[in-house]
Design a protein around this motif. Structure first.
Motif, PDB file in Angstrom:
ATOM      1  N   ASP A   1      45.786  41.635  20.966  1.00  0.00           N
ATOM      2  CA  ASP A   1      44.521  42.058  20.348  1.00  0.00           C
ATOM      3  C   ASP A   1      44.733  43.322  19.526  1.00  0.00           C
ATOM      4  O   ASP A   1      43.829  44.108  19.339  1.00  0.00           O
ATOM      5  CB  ASP A   1      43.416  42.252  21.397  1.00  0.00           C
ATOM      6  N   TYR A   2      45.972  43.520  19.089  1.00  0.00           N
ATOM      7  CA  TYR A   2      46.281  44.691  18.276  1.00  0.00           C
ATOM      8  C   TYR A   2      46.554  44.286  16.819  1.00  0.00           C
ATOM      9  O   TYR A   2      46.819  43.120  16.540  1.00  0.00           O
ATOM     10  CB  TYR A   2      47.499  45.427  18.852  1.00  0.00           C
ATOM     11  N   TYR A   3      46.482  45.238  15.937  1.00  0.00           N
ATOM     12  CA  TYR A   3      46.774  45.067  14.507  1.00  0.00           C
ATOM     13  C   TYR A   3      46.221  43.748  13.937  1.00  0.00           C
ATOM     14  O   TYR A   3      46.982  42.892  13.476  1.00  0.00           O
ATOM     15  CB  TYR A   3      48.278  45.111  14.254  1.00  0.00           C
ATOM     16  N   PRO A   4      44.895  43.551  13.957  1.00  0.00           N
ATOM     17  CA  PRO A   4      44.341  42.268  13.521  1.00  0.00           C
ATOM     18  C   PRO A   4      44.721  41.868  12.094  1.00  0.00           C
ATOM     19  O   PRO A   4      44.800  40.681  11.778  1.00  0.00           O
ATOM     20  CB  PRO A   4      42.827  42.472  13.647  1.00  0.00           C
TER      21      PRO A   4
ATOM     22  N   ALA B   1      43.091  60.465  23.516  1.00  0.00           N
ATOM     23  CA  ALA B   1      43.780  59.429  22.721  1.00  0.00           C
ATOM     24  C   ALA B   1      42.795  58.487  22.024  1.00  0.00           C
ATOM     25  O   ALA B   1      43.168  57.390  21.635  1.00  0.00           O
ATOM     26  CB  ALA B   1      44.787  58.652  23.559  1.00  0.00           C
ATOM     27  N   TYR B   2      41.518  58.881  21.910  1.00  0.00           N
ATOM     28  CA  TYR B   2      40.597  58.074  21.105  1.00  0.00           C
ATOM     29  C   TYR B   2      39.622  58.916  20.286  1.00  0.00           C
ATOM     30  O   TYR B   2      39.083  58.452  19.289  1.00  0.00           O
ATOM     31  CB  TYR B   2      39.815  57.070  21.978  1.00  0.00           C
ATOM     32  N   ASN B   3      39.416  60.183  20.669  1.00  0.00           N
ATOM     33  CA  ASN B   3      38.367  60.949  20.005  1.00  0.00           C
ATOM     34  C   ASN B   3      38.845  61.605  18.707  1.00  0.00           C
ATOM     35  O   ASN B   3      38.997  62.822  18.614  1.00  0.00           O
ATOM     36  CB  ASN B   3      37.814  62.005  20.971  1.00  0.00           C
ATOM     37  N   ALA B   4      39.062  60.748  17.696  1.00  0.00           N
ATOM     38  CA  ALA B   4      39.563  61.237  16.410  1.00  0.00           C
ATOM     39  C   ALA B   4      38.481  62.009  15.659  1.00  0.00           C
ATOM     40  O   ALA B   4      38.778  62.959  14.928  1.00  0.00           O
ATOM     41  CB  ALA B   4      40.060  60.064  15.569  1.00  0.00           C
ATOM     42  N   GLY B   5      37.220  61.604  15.839  1.00  0.00           N
ATOM     43  CA  GLY B   5      36.111  62.259  15.139  1.00  0.00           C
ATOM     44  C   GLY B   5      35.978  63.716  15.543  1.00  0.00           C
ATOM     45  O   GLY B   5      35.855  64.602  14.689  1.00  0.00           O
ATOM     46  N   ARG B   6      36.020  63.968  16.838  1.00  0.00           N
ATOM     47  CA  ARG B   6      35.912  65.342  17.351  1.00  0.00           C
ATOM     48  C   ARG B   6      37.094  66.183  16.850  1.00  0.00           C
ATOM     49  O   ARG B   6      36.915  67.337  16.438  1.00  0.00           O
ATOM     50  CB  ARG B   6      35.908  65.286  18.878  1.00  0.00           C
ATOM     51  N   ALA B   7      38.275  65.548  16.858  1.00  0.00           N
ATOM     52  CA  ALA B   7      39.484  66.258  16.401  1.00  0.00           C
ATOM     53  C   ALA B   7      39.332  66.672  14.939  1.00  0.00           C
ATOM     54  O   ALA B   7      39.663  67.798  14.556  1.00  0.00           O
ATOM     55  CB  ALA B   7      40.712  65.382  16.600  1.00  0.00           C
TER      56      ALA B   7
ATOM     57  N   PHE C   1      48.740  63.749  26.772  1.00  0.00           N
ATOM     58  CA  PHE C   1      48.773  62.289  26.669  1.00  0.00           C
ATOM     59  C   PHE C   1      49.359  61.653  27.934  1.00  0.00           C
ATOM     60  O   PHE C   1      48.973  60.541  28.316  1.00  0.00           O
ATOM     61  CB  PHE C   1      49.574  61.874  25.432  1.00  0.00           C
ATOM     62  N   GLU C   2      50.285  62.355  28.590  1.00  0.00           N
ATOM     63  CA  GLU C   2      50.861  61.863  29.860  1.00  0.00           C
ATOM     64  C   GLU C   2      49.765  61.549  30.860  1.00  0.00           C
ATOM     65  O   GLU C   2      49.879  60.620  31.648  1.00  0.00           O
ATOM     66  CB  GLU C   2      51.755  62.951  30.474  1.00  0.00           C
ATOM     67  N   LYS C   3      48.688  62.337  30.835  1.00  0.00           N
ATOM     68  CA  LYS C   3      47.626  62.184  31.840  1.00  0.00           C
ATOM     69  C   LYS C   3      46.547  61.185  31.426  1.00  0.00           C
ATOM     70  O   LYS C   3      45.649  60.881  32.206  1.00  0.00           O
ATOM     71  CB  LYS C   3      46.966  63.556  32.096  1.00  0.00           C
ATOM     72  N   VAL C   4      46.633  60.723  30.175  1.00  0.00           N
ATOM     73  CA  VAL C   4      45.586  59.810  29.687  1.00  0.00           C
ATOM     74  C   VAL C   4      45.816  58.403  30.251  1.00  0.00           C
ATOM     75  O   VAL C   4      46.928  57.911  30.267  1.00  0.00           O
ATOM     76  CB  VAL C   4      45.590  59.768  28.137  1.00  0.00           C
ATOM     77  N   ASP C   5      44.744  57.794  30.726  1.00  0.00           N
ATOM     78  CA  ASP C   5      44.813  56.412  31.206  1.00  0.00           C
ATOM     79  C   ASP C   5      44.457  55.474  30.056  1.00  0.00           C
ATOM     80  O   ASP C   5      43.358  55.564  29.513  1.00  0.00           O
ATOM     81  CB  ASP C   5      43.832  56.205  32.367  1.00  0.00           C
ATOM     82  N   LEU C   6      45.393  54.613  29.711  1.00  0.00           N
ATOM     83  CA  LEU C   6      45.158  53.697  28.578  1.00  0.00           C
ATOM     84  C   LEU C   6      44.483  52.411  29.047  1.00  0.00           C
ATOM     85  O   LEU C   6      44.653  51.993  30.157  1.00  0.00           O
ATOM     86  CB  LEU C   6      46.488  53.371  27.902  1.00  0.00           C
TER      87      LEU C   6
ATOM     88  N   LEU D   1      42.417  57.181  13.273  1.00  0.00           N
ATOM     89  CA  LEU D   1      41.221  56.353  13.488  1.00  0.00           C
ATOM     90  C   LEU D   1      41.593  54.869  13.448  1.00  0.00           C
ATOM     91  O   LEU D   1      41.192  54.092  14.309  1.00  0.00           O
ATOM     92  CB  LEU D   1      40.180  56.667  12.403  1.00  0.00           C
ATOM     93  N   THR D   2      42.394  54.493  12.439  1.00  0.00           N
ATOM     94  CA  THR D   2      42.821  53.100  12.326  1.00  0.00           C
ATOM     95  C   THR D   2      43.667  52.715  13.530  1.00  0.00           C
ATOM     96  O   THR D   2      43.555  51.605  14.052  1.00  0.00           O
ATOM     97  CB  THR D   2      43.631  52.889  11.020  1.00  0.00           C
ATOM     98  N   GLY D   3      44.515  53.635  13.959  1.00  0.00           N
ATOM     99  CA  GLY D   3      45.351  53.390  15.131  1.00  0.00           C
ATOM    100  C   GLY D   3      44.499  53.084  16.349  1.00  0.00           C
ATOM    101  O   GLY D   3      44.814  52.199  17.137  1.00  0.00           O
ATOM    102  N   ARG D   4      43.403  53.815  16.468  1.00  0.00           N
ATOM    103  CA  ARG D   4      42.510  53.581  17.611  1.00  0.00           C
ATOM    104  C   ARG D   4      41.861  52.196  17.508  1.00  0.00           C
ATOM    105  O   ARG D   4      41.814  51.442  18.472  1.00  0.00           O
ATOM    106  CB  ARG D   4      41.415  54.648  17.632  1.00  0.00           C
ATOM    107  N   GLU D   5      41.394  51.859  16.291  1.00  0.00           N
ATOM    108  CA  GLU D   5      40.698  50.581  16.117  1.00  0.00           C
ATOM    109  C   GLU D   5      41.636  49.385  16.239  1.00  0.00           C
ATOM    110  O   GLU D   5      41.216  48.301  16.602  1.00  0.00           O
ATOM    111  CB  GLU D   5      39.979  50.547  14.753  1.00  0.00           C
ATOM    112  N   THR D   6      42.924  49.573  15.904  1.00  0.00           N
ATOM    113  CA  THR D   6      43.869  48.450  15.960  1.00  0.00           C
ATOM    114  C   THR D   6      44.667  48.452  17.266  1.00  0.00           C
ATOM    115  O   THR D   6      45.606  47.696  17.415  1.00  0.00           O
ATOM    116  CB  THR D   6      44.852  48.504  14.773  1.00  0.00           C
ATOM    117  N   LYS D   7      44.266  49.313  18.194  1.00  0.00           N
ATOM    118  CA  LYS D   7      44.925  49.422  19.506  1.00  0.00           C
ATOM    119  C   LYS D   7      46.418  49.692  19.367  1.00  0.00           C
ATOM    120  O   LYS D   7      47.253  49.134  20.068  1.00  0.00           O
ATOM    121  CB  LYS D   7      44.666  48.169  20.330  1.00  0.00           C
ATOM    122  N   ASP D   8      46.736  50.528  18.400  1.00  0.00           N
ATOM    123  CA  ASP D   8      48.125  50.904  18.131  1.00  0.00           C
ATOM    124  C   ASP D   8      48.776  51.539  19.363  1.00  0.00           C
ATOM    125  O   ASP D   8      49.916  51.246  19.689  1.00  0.00           O
ATOM    126  CB  ASP D   8      48.130  51.874  16.939  1.00  0.00           C
TER     127      ASP D   8
END
Lengths: 216, 281
Positions: free
Chosen positions: B85-88, A139-145, A211-216, A50-57
């Motif tokens: 805009d990553y890891y604020p 690569a973003y739906n952590a809640g569903r996972a 993940f190969e098919k996911v568009d970031l 979840l943090t990875g998603r929010e921090t655009k990891d």
């Protein structure tokens, strides 16, 4: 891979990765469903994603000179390290628990014995098998996972504890801390370990493909 | 040597598609990548990097196909997608400490020089940076491993005019050796007027032009005149005609300007080129 793991620990870490290791202490509670101590690892894994998603990891990592698939593999290795650390740190507390438990046994659930650790690995196997591919489909739906893998883990625990409680043969085999029984429980540990390796490998492989098919 | 070659890139979304995007960039040049919002600039750049999974097309970096050589190709790339805009909550020095590990050619001195040039304090956390400083940090990371090809998405957006001018000078000095090239997308076409050698213009997912900037500018002229002149003019030769109370203005092919005697003919800027060409459906 080494560099990606360094990145995971330096930038993508979440405090609960380390804090929840302390929940190994729960194994000292005289009467307790010991699976709970290990459910928290699943929660820590969720927080990392979840943090990875929010921090655009993922975007930061994808811009580095790494193959897209390696981003997934490194994350899977991190989760494996978290889960194995939880298991290894819990072992001494499990041993201590048997010696100091004033009840002499755990009436609230299975004993923290060799078979229990095999069952915990089986639980992690189920969690990984569901969580990784569900997450990496988008690569973003952590809640569903978490929702789906969490429910599956709960069901697994209910069934495992139910069988130990309700079936006398299983109870006699699994719910004991007698020294002689520990050796006889080794196949359960081995089966849990084998399942864990197989399921995590399969989950990681499938996640790489998704993940190969996911568009970031 | 071609540092970048994009061939037949296609990507379909429900409401937008990149259609057969092709262009190439030789070493030693700056290419401006222009187009309005949503024209497909970022999607193209992301497709080049496999961040977006293209439906068709081939990308080559330094002659090497990107597919199957992702890691090796990326070693030669310096990439900055707008600001960091990553890891604020992380400190700049921690992000740099991670980034440097991935590049054998990482140059600590170059990184420190860029920090100094951009007046960045690497003890700060990303969230403490202004939008412009985030762009500068992102550039410092992209420029510190001796990349041959720089892919920069909106690198001058959010920067003040002085910083933009400094950056344009920096870009020019980077390609001086003739070994590096820069592809950068921007809306700020005046930056490209100063430094770009080539322009690739994308509209609605299709490349309208990819050629030398001077030859592109030479192809068109701005035509202005009174409405009476417009009434008699051959409108098929006018591009993106705008009418207003004082008269009209439009773009025309340079070769067609003789058809408008009495009109005011002048050179068009890149911005005008974009505005009029984009207006023409």
């Amino acid at each position: 891979m080494k560099n990606l793991l360094y990145k995971e620990f330096k930038l993508a870490k979440h405090p609960t990765m380390f804090l929840f290791l302390a929940f190994a202490l729960m194994l000292l509670i005289p009467s307790y469903p010991y699976y709970v101590a290990f459910i928290y690892t699943c929660l820590a894994v969720f927080f990392v994603f979840l943090t990875g998603r929010e921090t655009k990891d993922v975007v930061f990592t994808a811009l580095l000179p790494v193959a897209k698939g390696d981003i997934v593999r490194a994350r899977c290795v991190l989760v494996v390290l978290m889960e194995l650390a939880q298991v290894l740190i819990s072992v001494p507390f499990a041993i201590l628990s048997v010696r100091i438990n004033p009840n002499g046994c755990n009436p609230a659930g299975i004993e923290a014995n060799v078979a229990f650790f095999g069952l915990v690995l089986g639980m992690y196997a189920l969690f990984n098998l569901l969580f990784f591919p569900i997450f990496y489909r988008t690569a973003y739906n952590a809640g569903r996972a978490l929702l789906i893998s969490g429910l599956a883990v709960m069901l697994y625990i209910v069934v495992a504890e139910g069988l130990v409680l309700a079936v006398p043969l299983i109870n006699a085999y699994l719910d004991t801390t007698a020294a002689s029984a520990q050796l006889r429980q080794l196949p359960v540990l081995a089966a849990g370990g084998g399942l864990y390796v197989l399921a995590t490998w399969a989950a990681c492989r499938k996640s790489v493909r998704l993940f190969e098919k996911v568009d970031l | 040597m071609e540092l970048l070659s994009v061939n037949g890139l296609c990507k379909h979304y429900d409401s937008f598609a990149l259609r057969n995007v092709s262009f190439s960039l030789e070493e030693g040049y700056i290419m401006g990548f222009i187009g309005r919002n949503g024209a497909g600039k970022t999607t193209t750049l992301k497709s080049i990097l496999n961040l977006v999974h293209p439906d068709a097309g081939e990308i080559r970096i330094l002659g090497q196909p990107f597919a199957g050589n992702e890691t090796a190709c990326k070693q030669n790339l310096g990439v900055a997608f707008g600001g960091a805009d990553y890891y604020p909550k992380r400190r700049l020095r921690d992000i740099a400490a991670v980034t440097r590990r991935f590049y054998p050619k990482w140059d600590d001195q170059a990184y420190l020089d860029y920090l100094k040039r951009f007046e960045l304090d690497d003890a700060k956390r990303v969230e403490q940076l202004s939008a412009g400083m985030k762009v500068k940090f992102s550039l410092a990371l992209a420029l510190s491993h001796d990349a041959r090809l720089l892919l920069l998405d909106e690198p001058t957006s959010g920067l003040d005019p002085i910083s933009r001018d400094d950056l344009v000078e920096l870009f020019q000095s980077l390609i001086e050796t003739g070994e590096r090239s820069i592809l950068f997308s921007t809306h700020i076409t005046s930056d490209l007027e100063k430094c770009a050698d080539y322009i690739t213009y994308i509209r609605d997912g299709q490349i309208l032009a990819s050629q030398e900037k001077d030859s592109l500018l030479e192809e068109y002229r701005l035509v202005k005149g009174p409405l009476a002149l417009l009434a008699q003019a051959d409108k098929t030769c006018l591009i993106g005609t705008k009418e207003h109370s004082f008269g009209f203005s439009a773009l025309a092919k340079t070769a067609d300007t003789a058809r408008f005697p009495g009109a005011e003919i002048s050179h068009a800027t890149l911005e005008e080129l974009m505005i009029y060409l984009d207006k023409e459906e």
